[in-house]
Design a protein around this motif. Structure first.
Motif, PDB file in Angstrom:
ATOM      1  N   GLU A 201       0.833  -1.003  -0.027  1.00 13.76           N
ATOM      2  CA  GLU A 201       0.097   0.073  -0.011  1.00 13.76           C
ATOM      3  C   GLU A 201       1.009   1.124   0.002  1.00 13.76           C
ATOM      4  O   GLU A 201       1.824   1.427   0.901  1.00 13.76           O
ATOM      5  CB  GLU A 201      -0.736   0.000   1.197  1.00 13.76           C
ATOM      6  N   THR A 202       0.810   2.246  -1.019  1.00 14.94           N
ATOM      7  CA  THR A 202       1.310   3.479  -1.006  1.00 14.94           C
ATOM      8  C   THR A 202       0.795   4.348  -0.349  1.00 14.94           C
ATOM      9  O   THR A 202      -0.562   4.820  -0.728  1.00 14.94           O
ATOM     10  CB  THR A 202       1.693   3.649  -2.447  1.00 14.94           C
ATOM     11  N   MET A 203       1.384   5.120   0.605  1.00 14.82           N
ATOM     12  CA  MET A 203       0.599   6.069   1.450  1.00 14.82           C
ATOM     13  C   MET A 203       1.318   7.606   1.507  1.00 14.82           C
ATOM     14  O   MET A 203       2.496   7.522   1.181  1.00 14.82           O
ATOM     15  CB  MET A 203       0.310   5.520   3.012  1.00 14.82           C
ATOM     16  N   MET A 204       0.603   8.726   1.906  1.00 16.71           N
ATOM     17  CA  MET A 204       1.084   9.642   2.102  1.00 16.71           C
ATOM     18  C   MET A 204       0.931  10.238   3.413  1.00 16.71           C
ATOM     19  O   MET A 204      -0.410  10.252   3.895  1.00 16.71           O
ATOM     20  CB  MET A 204       0.959  10.424   1.028  1.00 16.71           C
ATOM     21  N   VAL A 205       1.591  10.980   3.867  1.00 16.81           N
ATOM     22  CA  VAL A 205       1.430  11.855   5.358  1.00 16.81           C
ATOM     23  C   VAL A 205       0.746  13.274   4.985  1.00 16.81           C
ATOM     24  O   VAL A 205       0.968  13.829   4.040  1.00 16.81           O
ATOM     25  CB  VAL A 205       2.552  12.026   5.870  1.00 16.81           C
ATOM     26  N   VAL A 206      -0.396  13.382   5.742  1.00 16.55           N
ATOM     27  CA  VAL A 206      -0.932  14.487   5.847  1.00 16.55           C
ATOM     28  C   VAL A 206      -0.532  15.388   7.086  1.00 16.55           C
ATOM     29  O   VAL A 206      -0.809  14.908   8.259  1.00 16.55           O
ATOM     30  CB  VAL A 206      -2.670  14.318   5.835  1.00 16.55           C
ATOM     31  N   THR A 207      -0.106  16.517   6.658  1.00 17.82           N
ATOM     32  CA  THR A 207       0.431  17.622   7.777  1.00 17.82           C
ATOM     33  C   THR A 207      -0.416  18.758   7.889  1.00 17.82           C
ATOM     34  O   THR A 207      -1.226  18.990   7.030  1.00 17.82           O
ATOM     35  CB  THR A 207       1.998  18.124   7.475  1.00 17.82           C
ATOM     36  N   PRO A 208      -0.606  19.496   8.995  1.00 14.84           N
ATOM     37  CA  PRO A 208      -0.092  18.988  10.074  1.00 14.84           C
ATOM     38  C   PRO A 208      -0.406  18.090  10.838  1.00 14.84           C
ATOM     39  O   PRO A 208      -1.744  17.331  10.338  1.00 14.84           O
ATOM     40  CB  PRO A 208      -0.071  20.497  11.092  1.00 14.84           C
ATOM     41  N   PRO A 209      -0.142  17.692  12.005  1.00 12.14           N
ATOM     42  CA  PRO A 209      -0.545  16.353  12.978  1.00 12.14           C
ATOM     43  C   PRO A 209      -1.986  16.693  13.480  1.00 12.14           C
ATOM     44  O   PRO A 209      -2.338  18.123  13.676  1.00 12.14           O
ATOM     45  CB  PRO A 209       0.461  16.058  13.941  1.00 12.14           C
ATOM     46  N   ILE A 210      -2.878  15.935  14.015  1.00  7.77           N
ATOM     47  CA  ILE A 210      -3.972  16.137  14.543  1.00  7.77           C
ATOM     48  C   ILE A 210      -4.028  16.837  16.060  1.00  7.77           C
ATOM     49  O   ILE A 210      -2.865  16.593  16.570  1.00  7.77           O
ATOM     50  CB  ILE A 210      -4.924  14.907  14.438  1.00  7.77           C
ATOM     51  N   GLU A 211      -4.910  17.975  16.170  1.00 13.07           N
ATOM     52  CA  GLU A 211      -4.688  18.330  17.582  1.00 13.07           C
ATOM     53  C   GLU A 211      -5.214  17.580  18.607  1.00 13.07           C
ATOM     54  O   GLU A 211      -4.838  17.812  19.757  1.00 13.07           O
ATOM     55  CB  GLU A 211      -5.395  19.839  17.313  1.00 13.07           C
ATOM     56  N   ASP A 212      -6.183  16.856  18.533  1.00 16.95           N
ATOM     57  CA  ASP A 212      -6.879  16.316  19.257  1.00 16.95           C
ATOM     58  C   ASP A 212      -6.717  14.658  19.438  1.00 16.95           C
ATOM     59  O   ASP A 212      -7.179  14.189  18.653  1.00 16.95           O
ATOM     60  CB  ASP A 212      -8.382  16.278  19.548  1.00 16.95           C
ATOM     61  N   ALA A 213      -5.811  13.941  20.445  1.00 14.48           N
ATOM     62  CA  ALA A 213      -5.498  12.817  20.043  1.00 14.48           C
ATOM     63  C   ALA A 213      -6.502  11.886  20.405  1.00 14.48           C
ATOM     64  O   ALA A 213      -6.464  10.736  19.862  1.00 14.48           O
ATOM     65  CB  ALA A 213      -4.469  12.398  21.328  1.00 14.48           C
ATOM     66  N   SER A 214      -7.562  12.304  21.260  1.00 16.13           N
ATOM     67  CA  SER A 214      -8.934  11.422  21.300  1.00 16.13           C
ATOM     68  C   SER A 214      -9.447  11.106  20.073  1.00 16.13           C
ATOM     69  O   SER A 214     -10.190  10.053  19.941  1.00 16.13           O
ATOM     70  CB  SER A 214      -9.866  11.967  22.382  1.00 16.13           C
ATOM     71  N   GLU A 215      -9.084  11.919  18.808  1.00 17.63           N
ATOM     72  CA  GLU A 215      -9.777  11.542  17.765  1.00 17.63           C
ATOM     73  C   GLU A 215      -9.221  10.179  17.110  1.00 17.63           C
ATOM     74  O   GLU A 215      -9.964   9.502  16.377  1.00 17.63           O
ATOM     75  CB  GLU A 215      -9.220  12.539  16.590  1.00 17.63           C
ATOM     76  N   ALA A 216      -8.114   9.827  17.693  1.00 15.64           N
ATOM     77  CA  ALA A 216      -7.575   8.533  17.183  1.00 15.64           C
ATOM     78  C   ALA A 216      -8.178   7.310  18.108  1.00 15.64           C
ATOM     79  O   ALA A 216      -7.701   6.219  17.654  1.00 15.64           O
ATOM     80  CB  ALA A 216      -6.053   8.636  17.256  1.00 15.64           C
ATOM     81  N   GLY A 217      -8.670   7.645  19.124  1.00 19.61           N
ATOM     82  CA  GLY A 217      -9.148   6.201  19.787  1.00 19.61           C
ATOM     83  C   GLY A 217      -8.584   6.371  21.172  1.00 19.61           C
ATOM     84  O   GLY A 217      -7.284   6.472  21.111  1.00 19.61           O
ATOM     85  N   SER A 218      -8.944   5.660  22.279  1.00 19.36           N
ATOM     86  CA  SER A 218      -8.238   5.229  23.179  1.00 19.36           C
ATOM     87  C   SER A 218      -6.889   4.721  23.265  1.00 19.36           C
ATOM     88  O   SER A 218      -5.723   4.929  24.061  1.00 19.36           O
ATOM     89  CB  SER A 218      -9.194   5.164  24.493  1.00 19.36           C
ATOM     90  N   TYR A 219      -7.335   3.633  22.801  1.00 20.49           N
ATOM     91  CA  TYR A 219      -6.014   2.545  22.537  1.00 20.49           C
ATOM     92  C   TYR A 219      -4.819   3.348  21.654  1.00 20.49           C
ATOM     93  O   TYR A 219      -3.855   3.099  22.125  1.00 20.49           O
ATOM     94  CB  TYR A 219      -6.403   1.293  21.897  1.00 20.49           C
ATOM     95  N   ILE A 220      -5.076   3.949  20.417  1.00 20.35           N
ATOM     96  CA  ILE A 220      -3.938   4.448  19.996  1.00 20.35           C
ATOM     97  C   ILE A 220      -3.584   5.669  20.655  1.00 20.35           C
ATOM     98  O   ILE A 220      -2.304   6.052  20.680  1.00 20.35           O
ATOM     99  CB  ILE A 220      -4.761   4.884  18.459  1.00 20.35           C
ATOM    100  N   ALA A 221      -4.346   6.387  21.083  1.00 23.97           N
ATOM    101  CA  ALA A 221      -3.896   7.535  21.717  1.00 23.97           C
ATOM    102  C   ALA A 221      -2.950   7.231  22.937  1.00 23.97           C
ATOM    103  O   ALA A 221      -2.133   7.858  23.362  1.00 23.97           O
ATOM    104  CB  ALA A 221      -5.051   8.540  22.509  1.00 23.97           C
TER     105      ALA A 221
END
Length: 282
Positions: A201-221
């Motif tokens: 899978e070819t992916m690309m990064v989106v900048t800037p990083p997210i501001e609210d870590a809870s957006e990623a879910g509790s386990y990832i955060a």
């Protein structure tokens, strides 16, 4: 001569009078407390123990009932606690080696020419998440994958760069926790042939990083605490370079039950440049 004598009268038997005791006084008092029976003898020398025995029996019964209730309550509380602890303890942790066919000499995560190795943490009972830790491997980067089945997100921890990436969870390539655990057990038993076909899978990064870590879910955060978290999107424009030409430091790969998935991030330098430009602002 007839002598008339006065008939001899029998001497009346004397009543044996016992000195009153403390028990007699208590018994008399108890008898008076019970209903005040008018027909009860008033002689203080009579001993009545029926009321006292009844009172002791009632108190004993109440104490036994109270003790039984306490024991049952403690049993229920302890049982509930142990049951919950048992459920929470159903987190599988362990290593597993996966055989790799010889015709894949460039397979990621190769410890030698025959096996790849991963460390798993799987929420078997609740099925909420699974973590796959991938150690250093050839042609790639050390990383940790977190698949959150509550939020349908996948997180990649770049252990070397101390940053994280998130993207949608692909259920077509990632087995759910219980199924992955069953697969690992079959591999351990030696009667399951693992599919180690590589899907890139070819992916690309989106900048800037997210501001609210809870957006990623509790386990990832939790795994990414204190790190920048970037979104990853599939690269769909332009010509994709051959895998051999991509930067090896931007490759992350995992085996998650349905073959090996390799993620090639084509613009990792943008995330590095962003962090360099903002390192004094945090």
């Amino acid at each position: 001569m007839t002598i008339i004598t006065k008939p001899i009268t029998e001497k009346k038997a004397e009543k044996l009078v016992l000195p009153p005791t403390d028990n007699d006084q208590l018994a008399t008092g108890d008898a008076q407390l019970i209903g005040g029976d008018a027909e009860a003898p008033q002689d203080p020398h009579f001993i009545f123990l029926r009321a006292r025995a009844r009172r002791v029996s009632t108190r004993t019964t109440l104490c036994l009932l109270l003790t039984a209730l306490i024991v049952v309550s403690i049993g229920i509380i302890c049982g509930t606690y142990l049951y919950r602890q048992y459920l929470r303890s159903q987190i599988f942790k362990g290593w597993c080696n996966f055989p790799v066919e010889q015709q894949q000499p460039d397979a990621a995560m190769l410890l030698d020419t025959n096996f790849i190795q991963e460390e798993f943490e799987i929420d078997v009972n609740r099925g909420e998440y699974e973590k796959i830790n991938v150690p250093d491997f050839r042609d790639g980067r050390s990383g940790r994958f977190i698949h959150d089945f509550n939020t349908n997100k996948t997180g990649i921890v770049d252990i070397t760069g101390q940053r994280c990436f998130i993207m949608p969870l692909d259920r077509n390539s990632v087995l759910p926790p219980k199924s992955l655990f069953d697969l690992i057990q079959k591999i351990w038993d030696g009667y399951y042939k693992v599919n180690t076909e590589i899907v890139r899978e070819t992916m690309m990064v989106v900048t800037p990083p997210i501001e609210d870590a809870s957006e990623a879910g509790s386990y990832i955060a939790k795994e990414c605490s204190g790190m920048n978290i970037y979104r990853l999107e599939k690269y769909v424009g332009g010509v994709v370079k051959r895998s051999a030409d991509l930067h090896t430091e931007a490759k992350f790969a995992q085996f998650s039950g349905k073959g090996i998935t390799e993620f090639d991030i084509i613009n990792l330098e943008e995330a590095q440049a962003y962090e360099e430009a903002h390192k004094n602002t945090h």
